[in-house]
Design a protein around this motif. Sequence first.
Motif, PDB file in Angstrom:
ATOM      1  N   SER A 191      25.134  24.889  48.200  1.00  0.00           N
ATOM      2  CA  SER A 191      26.221  25.419  47.371  1.00  0.00           C
ATOM      3  C   SER A 191      25.715  26.499  46.422  1.00  0.00           C
ATOM      4  O   SER A 191      26.425  27.474  46.149  1.00  0.00           O
ATOM      5  CB  SER A 191      26.883  24.287  46.574  1.00  0.00           C
ATOM      6  N   GLY A 192      24.480  26.350  45.924  1.00  0.00           N
ATOM      7  CA  GLY A 192      23.928  27.315  44.986  1.00  0.00           C
ATOM      8  C   GLY A 192      23.363  28.545  45.663  1.00  0.00           C
ATOM      9  O   GLY A 192      23.586  29.668  45.195  1.00  0.00           O
ATOM     10  N   VAL A 193      22.668  28.359  46.778  1.00  0.00           N
ATOM     11  CA  VAL A 193      22.012  29.510  47.411  1.00  0.00           C
ATOM     12  C   VAL A 193      23.043  30.437  48.049  1.00  0.00           C
ATOM     13  O   VAL A 193      22.794  31.637  48.205  1.00  0.00           O
ATOM     14  CB  VAL A 193      20.961  29.030  48.432  1.00  0.00           C
ATOM     15  N   ILE A 209      34.122  25.187  45.864  1.00  0.00           N
ATOM     16  CA  ILE A 209      34.469  26.551  46.239  1.00  0.00           C
ATOM     17  C   ILE A 209      35.433  27.168  45.235  1.00  0.00           C
ATOM     18  O   ILE A 209      35.344  28.366  44.928  1.00  0.00           O
ATOM     19  CB  ILE A 209      35.020  26.588  47.671  1.00  0.00           C
ATOM     20  N   GLN A 210      36.323  26.378  44.684  1.00  0.00           N
ATOM     21  CA  GLN A 210      37.205  26.907  43.644  1.00  0.00           C
ATOM     22  C   GLN A 210      36.397  27.343  42.430  1.00  0.00           C
ATOM     23  O   GLN A 210      36.698  28.362  41.806  1.00  0.00           O
ATOM     24  CB  GLN A 210      38.241  25.856  43.239  1.00  0.00           C
ATOM     25  N   GLU A 211      35.339  26.596  42.115  1.00  0.00           N
ATOM     26  CA  GLU A 211      34.472  26.990  41.003  1.00  0.00           C
ATOM     27  C   GLU A 211      33.727  28.287  41.340  1.00  0.00           C
ATOM     28  O   GLU A 211      33.528  29.139  40.463  1.00  0.00           O
ATOM     29  CB  GLU A 211      33.487  25.870  40.682  1.00  0.00           C
ATOM     30  N   GLN A 212      33.315  28.443  42.597  1.00  0.00           N
ATOM     31  CA  GLN A 212      32.704  29.704  43.014  1.00  0.00           C
ATOM     32  C   GLN A 212      33.678  30.862  42.794  1.00  0.00           C
ATOM     33  O   GLN A 212      33.313  31.917  42.271  1.00  0.00           O
ATOM     34  CB  GLN A 212      32.296  29.633  44.492  1.00  0.00           C
ATOM     35  N   TRP A 220      30.794  44.731  54.107  1.00  0.00           N
ATOM     36  CA  TRP A 220      30.557  43.410  53.541  1.00  0.00           C
ATOM     37  C   TRP A 220      30.201  42.424  54.655  1.00  0.00           C
ATOM     38  O   TRP A 220      30.969  42.255  55.598  1.00  0.00           O
ATOM     39  CB  TRP A 220      31.791  42.937  52.788  1.00  0.00           C
ATOM     40  N   PRO A 221      29.046  41.753  54.594  1.00  0.00           N
ATOM     41  CA  PRO A 221      28.592  40.941  55.728  1.00  0.00           C
ATOM     42  C   PRO A 221      29.035  39.472  55.719  1.00  0.00           C
ATOM     43  O   PRO A 221      28.866  38.786  56.720  1.00  0.00           O
ATOM     44  CB  PRO A 221      27.069  41.027  55.602  1.00  0.00           C
ATOM     45  N   LEU A 222      29.562  38.985  54.601  1.00  0.00           N
ATOM     46  CA  LEU A 222      29.908  37.564  54.521  1.00  0.00           C
ATOM     47  C   LEU A 222      31.364  37.346  54.930  1.00  0.00           C
ATOM     48  O   LEU A 222      32.252  38.056  54.462  1.00  0.00           O
ATOM     49  CB  LEU A 222      29.684  37.029  53.103  1.00  0.00           C
ATOM     50  N   SER A 223      31.593  36.350  55.767  1.00  0.00           N
ATOM     51  CA  SER A 223      32.942  36.109  56.294  1.00  0.00           C
ATOM     52  C   SER A 223      33.682  34.990  55.581  1.00  0.00           C
ATOM     53  O   SER A 223      34.903  34.874  55.724  1.00  0.00           O
ATOM     54  CB  SER A 223      32.864  35.764  57.791  1.00  0.00           C
ATOM     55  N   ASP A 224      32.981  34.165  54.797  1.00  0.00           N
ATOM     56  CA  ASP A 224      33.652  33.031  54.163  1.00  0.00           C
ATOM     57  C   ASP A 224      32.775  32.466  53.055  1.00  0.00           C
ATOM     58  O   ASP A 224      31.620  32.865  52.890  1.00  0.00           O
ATOM     59  CB  ASP A 224      33.936  31.938  55.205  1.00  0.00           C
ATOM     60  N   TYR A 225      33.358  31.551  52.298  1.00  0.00           N
ATOM     61  CA  TYR A 225      32.614  30.779  51.312  1.00  0.00           C
ATOM     62  C   TYR A 225      31.904  29.633  52.022  1.00  0.00           C
ATOM     63  O   TYR A 225      32.280  29.237  53.132  1.00  0.00           O
ATOM     64  CB  TYR A 225      33.553  30.196  50.256  1.00  0.00           C
ATOM     65  N   VAL A 226      30.891  29.065  51.358  1.00  0.00           N
ATOM     66  CA  VAL A 226      30.191  27.888  51.885  1.00  0.00           C
ATOM     67  C   VAL A 226      29.857  26.952  50.731  1.00  0.00           C
ATOM     68  O   VAL A 226      29.441  27.399  49.659  1.00  0.00           O
ATOM     69  CB  VAL A 226      28.884  28.269  52.613  1.00  0.00           C
TER      70      VAL A 226
END
Length: 239
Positions: free
Chosen positions: A130-132, A228-231, A152-158
């Motif tokens: 969650s942190g990395v 993820i909401q906190e992210q 942008w290379p990221l497709s989603d949260y993790v």
Amino acid sequence: MRVDGRQPNELRPMKITRNYLKDVEGAVLMEFGHTKVLCTATVQPDVPHFIRGKGQGWVTAEYGMLPRSSPVRIQREAGRNRTGRTQEIQRMIGRSIRAIIDMVKLGERTIILDCDVIQADGGTRTAAISGVYLALHDVCRHLMACGKIAEWPLSDYVAAISVGIVDENPVLDLNYAEDSRAEVDMNVVMTGSEKIIEIQGTAEKIPFSREQMNELMDLAGQGIKTIIQEQKNLGVKMS
């Protein structure tokens, strides 16, 4: 009521500190209760030999526990002399992140994710994931700002969380006291779109039913949604 007073579906107090280290593009301190993991991301202008010349990048992870991250000193792991547990965890971290990054958009460079456990009280691998992810996000922002990547290379949260059955009760986010005596122990990694990346589940004492597994997965999904909401609350966006 659990040993620390939480409800079965309640996360430990969560604290996320971005830009934790000076002059590091991606550095996040992730805290779940007494568990604290320092997560950093480093860019290197090269790729492993097996993808060299293919026009794509690579993401790999390393994980370690500092000697006094636990009540009893842990022998420091150096270089290649890593335990099976350490190798398993760092491979899990790498898989979890590679699931949501476009290696072609990353270009021919490697991002190394370092997860160092400062204090361990259960759930270190899930806190690390969650942190990395946030550290990776910040590094990708840096690469975009410098013009080193165009898209942008990221497709989603993790995010990831542990669940388990303790004293016959399904519970979320196990601390060490619960994890050490759990009847069932499970780690779950999911995306922001609620897709599953990885499930590690073990019956420590007696087998568990499909109904119990479904209940654990529902708990994990609820916990991951909160993380993820906190992210998102910290300004993490997908563009």
